[in-house]
Design a protein around this motif. Structure first.
Motif, PDB file in Angstrom:
ATOM      1  N   LEU A 140      24.016 -36.181  11.420  1.00 58.19           N
ATOM      2  CA  LEU A 140      22.842 -35.307  11.454  1.00 58.19           C
ATOM      3  C   LEU A 140      23.150 -33.961  10.801  1.00 58.19           C
ATOM      4  O   LEU A 140      22.355 -33.441  10.019  1.00 58.19           O
ATOM      5  N   ARG A 141      24.308 -33.427  11.110  1.00 56.30           N
ATOM      6  CA  ARG A 141      24.660 -32.104  10.567  1.00 56.30           C
ATOM      7  C   ARG A 141      24.795 -32.137   9.047  1.00 56.30           C
ATOM      8  O   ARG A 141      24.387 -31.206   8.360  1.00 56.30           O
ATOM      9  N   ASN A 142      25.400 -33.203   8.518  1.00 58.04           N
ATOM     10  CA  ASN A 142      25.616 -33.226   7.068  1.00 58.04           C
ATOM     11  C   ASN A 142      24.461 -33.832   6.289  1.00 58.04           C
ATOM     12  O   ASN A 142      24.521 -33.953   5.068  1.00 58.04           O
ATOM     13  N   ARG A 160      17.829 -30.715  18.809  1.00 53.54           N
ATOM     14  CA  ARG A 160      16.674 -30.799  19.706  1.00 53.54           C
ATOM     15  C   ARG A 160      16.554 -32.242  20.170  1.00 53.54           C
ATOM     16  O   ARG A 160      16.749 -33.181  19.390  1.00 53.54           O
ATOM     17  N   THR A 161      16.239 -32.454  21.431  1.00 48.15           N
ATOM     18  CA  THR A 161      16.149 -33.804  21.973  1.00 48.15           C
ATOM     19  C   THR A 161      14.770 -34.055  22.573  1.00 48.15           C
ATOM     20  O   THR A 161      14.143 -33.153  23.119  1.00 48.15           O
ATOM     21  N   LEU A 162      14.334 -35.296  22.452  1.00 49.66           N
ATOM     22  CA  LEU A 162      13.127 -35.770  23.113  1.00 49.66           C
ATOM     23  C   LEU A 162      13.523 -36.974  23.962  1.00 49.66           C
ATOM     24  O   LEU A 162      14.026 -37.965  23.440  1.00 49.66           O
ATOM     25  N   LYS A 163      13.327 -36.880  25.271  1.00 53.36           N
ATOM     26  CA  LYS A 163      13.700 -37.983  26.148  1.00 53.36           C
ATOM     27  C   LYS A 163      12.746 -39.151  25.963  1.00 53.36           C
ATOM     28  O   LYS A 163      11.522 -38.985  25.965  1.00 53.36           O
ATOM     29  N   VAL A 274      15.860 -39.202  21.603  1.00 50.25           N
ATOM     30  CA  VAL A 274      15.830 -38.983  20.160  1.00 50.25           C
ATOM     31  C   VAL A 274      16.434 -37.609  19.904  1.00 50.25           C
ATOM     32  O   VAL A 274      16.051 -36.627  20.551  1.00 50.25           O
ATOM     33  N   VAL A 275      17.367 -37.555  18.966  1.00 50.92           N
ATOM     34  CA  VAL A 275      18.021 -36.292  18.630  1.00 50.92           C
ATOM     35  C   VAL A 275      17.743 -35.963  17.176  1.00 50.92           C
ATOM     36  O   VAL A 275      17.888 -36.819  16.288  1.00 50.92           O
ATOM     37  N   LEU A 276      17.340 -34.735  16.902  1.00 52.27           N
ATOM     38  CA  LEU A 276      17.128 -34.246  15.544  1.00 52.27           C
ATOM     39  C   LEU A 276      17.640 -32.814  15.445  1.00 52.27           C
ATOM     40  O   LEU A 276      17.938 -32.184  16.464  1.00 52.27           O
ATOM     41  N   ARG A 277      17.768 -32.337  14.232  1.00 53.34           N
ATOM     42  CA  ARG A 277      18.294 -30.985  14.065  1.00 53.34           C
ATOM     43  C   ARG A 277      17.334 -29.962  14.666  1.00 53.34           C
ATOM     44  O   ARG A 277      16.119 -30.112  14.596  1.00 53.34           O
ATOM     45  N   ASP A 283       5.998 -29.785  12.153  1.00 58.95           N
ATOM     46  CA  ASP A 283       5.006 -30.603  11.452  1.00 58.95           C
ATOM     47  C   ASP A 283       5.643 -31.509  10.401  1.00 58.95           C
ATOM     48  O   ASP A 283       4.946 -32.086   9.572  1.00 58.95           O
ATOM     49  N   SER A 284       6.973 -31.647  10.409  1.00 55.79           N
ATOM     50  CA  SER A 284       7.645 -32.455   9.388  1.00 55.79           C
ATOM     51  C   SER A 284       7.511 -33.939   9.708  1.00 55.79           C
ATOM     52  O   SER A 284       7.310 -34.324  10.869  1.00 55.79           O
ATOM     53  N   PRO A 285       7.658 -34.820   8.700  1.00 57.79           N
ATOM     54  CA  PRO A 285       7.643 -36.265   8.966  1.00 57.79           C
ATOM     55  C   PRO A 285       8.731 -36.697   9.940  1.00 57.79           C
ATOM     56  O   PRO A 285       8.544 -37.642  10.701  1.00 57.79           O
ATOM     57  N   ILE A 286       9.862 -35.992   9.936  1.00 61.55           N
ATOM     58  CA  ILE A 286      10.952 -36.320  10.861  1.00 61.55           C
ATOM     59  C   ILE A 286      10.499 -36.096  12.304  1.00 61.55           C
ATOM     60  O   ILE A 286      10.689 -36.947  13.174  1.00 61.55           O
TER      61      ILE A 286
END
Length: 301
Positions: A140-142, A160-163, A274-277, A283-286
């Motif tokens: 994720l970082r790179n 950032r996480t979403l359970k 779910v983990v994302l940067r 509002d991004s597609p990610i």
């Protein structure tokens, strides 16, 4: 800033590292042996250092060669991803979201979920990156992936996480095991067996933390199997037992040969997330894909 080596030199060093010989590497990139030898000498002259040494008819990278090989993998991998993204733009795909999965993870939920998501968002394409299961956070970082599904406790910063949901971890035994008929297994009964695991670096919030460390026990023997399929097949063959989340285990139970038992009377549980940067736009597609995963009730897939 200009560089002395080009992508053709990077392709050369990657091909040699993959094959170990000039003849095989030449075939991989469509050159003659003499042309490839010339390219090696050219790169060494440009960098003023040797990139390979010969051992038992194999070409082995020197320290400088290993450093260039590391860059070659990153640069050529990113270039390939960029070309794939551009190809998708030509057929109406505006965004590509790359999903990683951890070692615990499975993919049985993915086809039905993606069918619905991409039907609702035809300009977004989703790709699965399979080689990040041991360390999705670094990926994720790179930028190798855009989001990952992980289990257990997220202790690293910058994300950032979403359970998604809470899952029970159960003991997985070969069919006919002496513990298969019990309502639950004690920590001592678990530790008395050969334990099959993904890897020996315990993840936070999983069975090592909740069971082995908590009760100050260790299995009498540990077999490291690396991936879910191998863990399951070791257990099915009677080589030992393991502990797995019910959701990840679900598709393997259909083929028989396995039994599941609760771990301790109270049970062991973990959260899928779910983990994302952390800096990803809302509002991004990610982020849209992450929210869709949360809303999809994946537990019942």
């Amino acid at each position: 800033m200009s560089t002395r080596v080009s992508t053709r030199h990077l392709q050369m060093i990657l091909a040699i590292a993959t094959s170990g010989s000039v003849s095989e590497a030449a075939g991989l990139i469509g050159l003659t042996q003499s042309a490839l030898s010339h390219r090696i000498r050219e790169a060494e002259r440009l960098l003023n250092t040797e990139l390979f040494y010969r051992r038992h008819k194999k070409l082995i990278p020197t320290s400088a060669g290993k450093r260039l090989l590391q860059s070659a993998r990153v640069v050529l991998g990113e270039l390939e991803r960029a070309e794939n993204d551009i190809n998708k733009l030509s057929v109406g795909i505006e965004h590509v979201v790359r999903i990683g999965n951890e070692a615990y993870g499975s993919y049985h939920w993915l086809p039905p979920f993606l069918t619905g998501f991409m039907g609702a968002h035809p300009s977004i394409s989703v790709e699965i990156i399979p080689d990040v299961s041991m360390d999705p956070y670094t990926a994720l970082r790179n930028g190798s992936i855009d989001l990952s599904i992980v289990s257990g406790t997220v202790v690293q910063t910058g994300f950032r996480t979403l359970k998604l949901f809470r899952d029970e971890m159960v003991a997985v035994l070969p069919e006919g095991h002496s513990g298969a008929d019990k309502d639950w297994l004690s920590p001592e009964e678990i530790a008395d067996n050969t334990y099959i695991t993904y890897h020996t670096n315990p993840g936070p919030g999983r069975e090592y933390e909740q069971l082995f460390s908590h009760y100050q026990l260790l299995p009498r023997r540990v077999i490291r199997a690396g991936v879910t399929e191998a863990v399951v097949e070791f257990v099915r063959a009677g080589a030992g037992i393991t502990i797995m989340p019910t959701w990840a285990l679900k598709p393997y139970l259909r083929h028989g040969g396995l039994s599941t038992v609760k771990v301790t009377k109270a049970g062991l549980y973990l959260d899928w997330q779910v983990v994302l940067r952390k800096d990803e736009r809302l509002d991004s597609p990610i982020t849209m894909l992450a929210k869709a995963l949360k809303q999809a009730d994946l537990k019942h897939f």
